[in-house]
Design an enzyme around this catalytic site. Structure first.
Site, PDB file in Angstrom:
ATOM      1  N   PHE A 258       0.753  -1.176   0.019  1.00 47.11           N
ATOM      2  CA  PHE A 258       0.029  -0.099  -0.109  1.00 47.11           C
ATOM      3  C   PHE A 258       0.812   1.180  -0.128  1.00 47.11           C
ATOM      4  CE2 PHE A 258      -3.487  -2.646   2.107  1.00 47.11           C
ATOM      5  CZ  PHE A 258      -4.432  -2.340   1.277  1.00 47.11           C
TER       6      PHE A 258
ATOM      7  N   SER B  11      -2.205  -6.181  -7.165  1.00 45.16           N
ATOM      8  CA  SER B  11      -2.248  -5.003  -6.256  1.00 45.16           C
ATOM      9  C   SER B  11      -2.889  -5.491  -4.847  1.00 45.16           C
ATOM     10  CB  SER B  11      -3.129  -3.885  -6.943  1.00 45.16           C
ATOM     11  OG  SER B  11      -4.468  -4.355  -6.525  1.00 45.16           O
ATOM     12  N   ASP B  12      -2.788  -4.748  -3.965  1.00 46.30           N
ATOM     13  CA  ASP B  12      -3.527  -4.821  -2.675  1.00 46.30           C
ATOM     14  C   ASP B  12      -4.689  -4.496  -2.832  1.00 46.30           C
ATOM     15  OD1 ASP B  12      -4.081  -5.410  -0.181  1.00 46.30           O
ATOM     16  OD2 ASP B  12      -2.293  -5.097   0.609  1.00 46.30           O
ATOM     17  N   TRP B  13      -5.763  -4.503  -1.908  1.00 44.56           N
ATOM     18  CA  TRP B  13      -7.138  -3.994  -2.051  1.00 44.56           C
ATOM     19  C   TRP B  13      -7.185  -2.601  -2.411  1.00 44.56           C
ATOM     20  CZ3 TRP B  13     -11.796  -7.000  -1.326  1.00 44.56           C
ATOM     21  CH2 TRP B  13     -12.857  -6.046  -1.253  1.00 44.56           C
TER      22      TRP B  13
ATOM     23  N   SER C 130      -5.556  -0.854  -4.045  1.00 44.50           N
ATOM     24  CA  SER C 130      -4.220   0.044  -3.899  1.00 44.50           C
ATOM     25  C   SER C 130      -4.175   0.965  -5.481  1.00 44.50           C
ATOM     26  CB  SER C 130      -3.041  -0.722  -3.474  1.00 44.50           C
ATOM     27  OG  SER C 130      -2.312  -1.723  -4.399  1.00 44.50           O
TER      28      SER C 130
END
Ligand code: NAG
Ligand code: NAG
Ligand code: NAG
Ligand code: NAG
Ligand code: NAG
Length: 598
Positions: free
Chosen positions: A252, A283-285, A287
């Site tokens: 993030f 990606s992260d959530w 991001s």
């Protein structure tokens, strides 16, 4: 067509039941050839669909829009959808799509799927690589039986500020131990071939520097020298690659001004270039969309452009690729080759997982037979035991000689709090399956064939969030009547984990006051800490006779105490030999200019 698909599905399920599934694996050349053929048939919309990962509901169900996207062949991956029935229904829907590309199903299986093991920080405290590998391999077997192909673990963020809530999810502060644990967990999840039926794809996260967030504040700025990056933060990731990890998740945070999700230096130069990684980057959530919050992108279209060009293949949750990808290609801001290359990375993983070989249905019966197997629970019990840390044991307070006591008092709500046997990342674990500390002590005492009976009393002292002393008096009476006292204090599940950073890591609320009141009784006692992070326990360290760190230790926390002298000792396994020769794997310091151009 549909009829055929259903017949195929049914036949496949029969095959699975019969457990006679012979997989013929494609070799690398064949996989690349198949990818090119498939890519040649895909529309741009279908390609962008492959780059999108969408979440199901918290309870594992999918929502109707996911089913619709699957039917249209526009759903590359899911997270959180789980359970054989749910997974099969979604796979079934893809069979109605044009190209029938299977869905890649992910879930946060951090330290157990249904059988919950100690939090990763606790497991790491065991220093037992074999045990940690076994925990991950059991998590993989359970998750795979429930239709999961991919876990977002292990977390490899070196973390040196325990105020950061996510210290619970990693291996702590040490680069070398963290790297060894990284390899053990990757081996456990993936085995030698993550396409095997009881294995899942691991994900090295969060790439990179997330653990260095300023002030231990989650998602905060990270600013470090390249030397620090290469010597401290990268090695666990490189170790995971060496162990065969085939997916990465972007962090993030920004690193020296450039968010990791759009960071060409990290993703294209180091990961793809120096390390020759050919797996998948997710990606992260949100991001990708959060590049706007970082101030890098003006809008969602720019966020999509920056992270696609930066090297993030798949977008988790937010939908900027899907919504803007076609226009970005049309206007030349993202080349079709960039899209194709990202899609190749997704398809390569699907081939390596063997998802194309048959529709990836899983058997509900096999799932039922796999979850919470007795041998899995036994392993969780052993690993919880190995994770215990005896911080202090003055005057041999422990072990308790059960034959010399008549009454044992257990104090503290956390000793008898099923929901709080879980933690921030409980996978699909259910509180009802857990054995609490109180239950474990009672079971032990009643099974111990004592010549005279021992009473185990319980008094909560205060609620798990200990904000009042109104029940202290009852706890003091219980302690005063006992020959030995077990005081259980620490953290509830929600205060250690993501977005759970703290400015104070003292025992919260009135917990320390409760321990002091118990100490006043003059009875011998042990303080058992149920915690997700290191806590500041100066008073305890100076005054308590014994301190046992039990962590958030999962389903079987209550069944491995080694607190009693009469407890049969478990066979001592040969401890892992950590190499003593000088480390040769520290990365060369290669000072390169950190590219912040986009
Ligand atoms: C892969 O398999 C094909 C046969 O399908 C064979 O011709 C080829 O040599 C194999 N390649 C490698 C690298 O093993
Ligand atoms: C999951 O939650 C949704 C929405 O809350 C609900 O409609 C559905 O029935 C639940 N599914 C299961 C299997 O409990
Ligand atoms: C697959 O779909 C068909 C028709 O839509 C349905 O009859 C069948 O029960 C489904 N199978 C599974 C496993 O969901
Ligand atoms: C207690 O006694 C029973 C019956 O004799 C025996 O099966 C069991 O193993 C004993 N338990 C312990 C902890 O010694
Ligand atoms: C341990 O024993 C010593 C000597 O008897 C005593 O002075 C000390 O207070 C004891 N410590 C605790 C924590 O009870």
């Amino acid at each position: 067509m549909r009829y055929l698909a259903v017949v195929t599905a049914a036949a496949f399920l029969l095959l699975l039941e019969g457990n006679c599934l012979a997989q013929t694996r494609l070799n690398a050349t064949e996989i690349e050839a198949k990818i090119e053929v498939l890519l040649g048939q895909m529309t741009l919309e279908e390609k962008l669909g492959q780059l999108h990962q969408l979440s199901g509901l918290a309870n594992g169900s999918y929502n109707p829009d996911l089913l619709e996207l699957a039917r249209k062949g526009l759903l590359g991956s899911t997270l959180t959808v789980r359970g054989a029935r749910m997974a099969n229904e979604l796979h079934n829907a893809t069979l109605e799509s044009r190209l029938k590309i299977p869905i890649l199903m992910a879930f946060d299986v951090i330290h157990g799927y249904r059988t919950l093991f100690p939090i990763p920080l606790g497991e790491t405290a065991s220093w037992d690589l074999k045990a940690v590998e076994r925990a991950s391999s059991i998590a993989a077997a359970e998750a795979a039986s429930a239709g999961i192909h991919w876990t977002f673990a292990p977390m490899l963020d070196v973390a040196r500020d325990p105020r950061w809530g996510r210290v619970m999810e990693g291996s702590g502060e040490d680069v070398y131990l963290g790297s060894e644990m990284a390899k053990a967990r990757v081996r456990g999840f993936q085995g030698s071939d993550y396409g095997q039926k009881d294995k899942i794809l691991a994900c090295a996260k969060h790439f990179v520097g997330y653990g260095a967030a300023e002030g231990g504040r989650d998602y905060n700025t990270v600013d470090m020298s390249e030397r620090r990056l290469r010597e401290t933060y990268l090695p666990p990731f490189k170790a995971a690659i060496d162990a065969g990890v085939d997916s990465f998740m972007t962090a993030f945070n920004e690193l020296n001004g450039m968010p990791a999700t759009a960071n060409k230096f990290l993703l294209r130069e180091i990961l793809r270039g120096e390390w020759q990684f050919d797996g998948l980057v997710v990606s992260d959530w949100n991001s990708v969309e959060e590049l706007i919050n970082h101030g890098l992108a003006a809008d969602k279209s720019e966020a999509a452009r920056l992270s696609l060009n930066g090297g993030t293949d798949m977008e988790m949750n937010s939908a900027t690729y899907r919504e803007n990808g076609a226009k970005l290609v049309e206007s030349g801001k993202v080349t079709i080759e960039t899209i194709n290359s990202a899609v190749r990375n997704v398809l390569r993983i699907k081939y390596r997982l063997g998802l194309f070989e048959q529709p990836p249905f899983v058997s509900e019966q096999h799932e039922k037979d796999t979850l919470l197997k007795p041998e899995f629970l036994q392993a969780a019990r052993e690993i919880a035991g190995k994770s215990l840390v005896l911080l202090k044991n003055e005057n041999e307070t422990l072990p308790i000689d059960i034959n010399k006591i008549k009454q044992l008092a257990v104090i503290g709500s956390l000793a008898d709090d099923k929901p709080n046997t879980l933690d921030w990342w409980p996978g699909d674990a259910r509180a009802a399956d857990s054995i609490t500390i109180l239950q474990g002590l009672r079971d032990y005492v009643s099974a111990a064939n004592l010549t005279s009976s021992v009473a185990v009393t319980f008094s909560k002292g205060c609620e798990s969030v200990c904000d009042s002393d109104k029940d202290f008096a009852a706890a003091v009476i219980a302690a005063g009547a006992a020959d030995f006292v077990v005081v259980v204090v620490g953290e509830i599940r929600s205060v250690s984990g993501e977005a759970a950073s703290l400015s104070s890591i003292d025992l919260s609320g009135r917990q320390l006051d409760l321990v002091k009141e118990i100490a006043q009784t003059g009875k011998p006692y042990v303080v058992v800490l149920k915690n997700g992070r290191p806590l500041t326990i100066n008073w305890l360290a100076e005054n308590a006779p014994a301190i046992l760190v039990a962590w958030h230790a999962g389903t079987m926390v209550g069944l491995r105490w080694r607190m009693f002298s009469s407890e049969p000792s478990t066979p001592v396994e040969t401890p892992h030999e950590f190499p003593t020769e000088p480390r040769t794997n520290s990365p060369q310091l290669r000072l390169q200019k950190h590219r912040t151009t986009i």
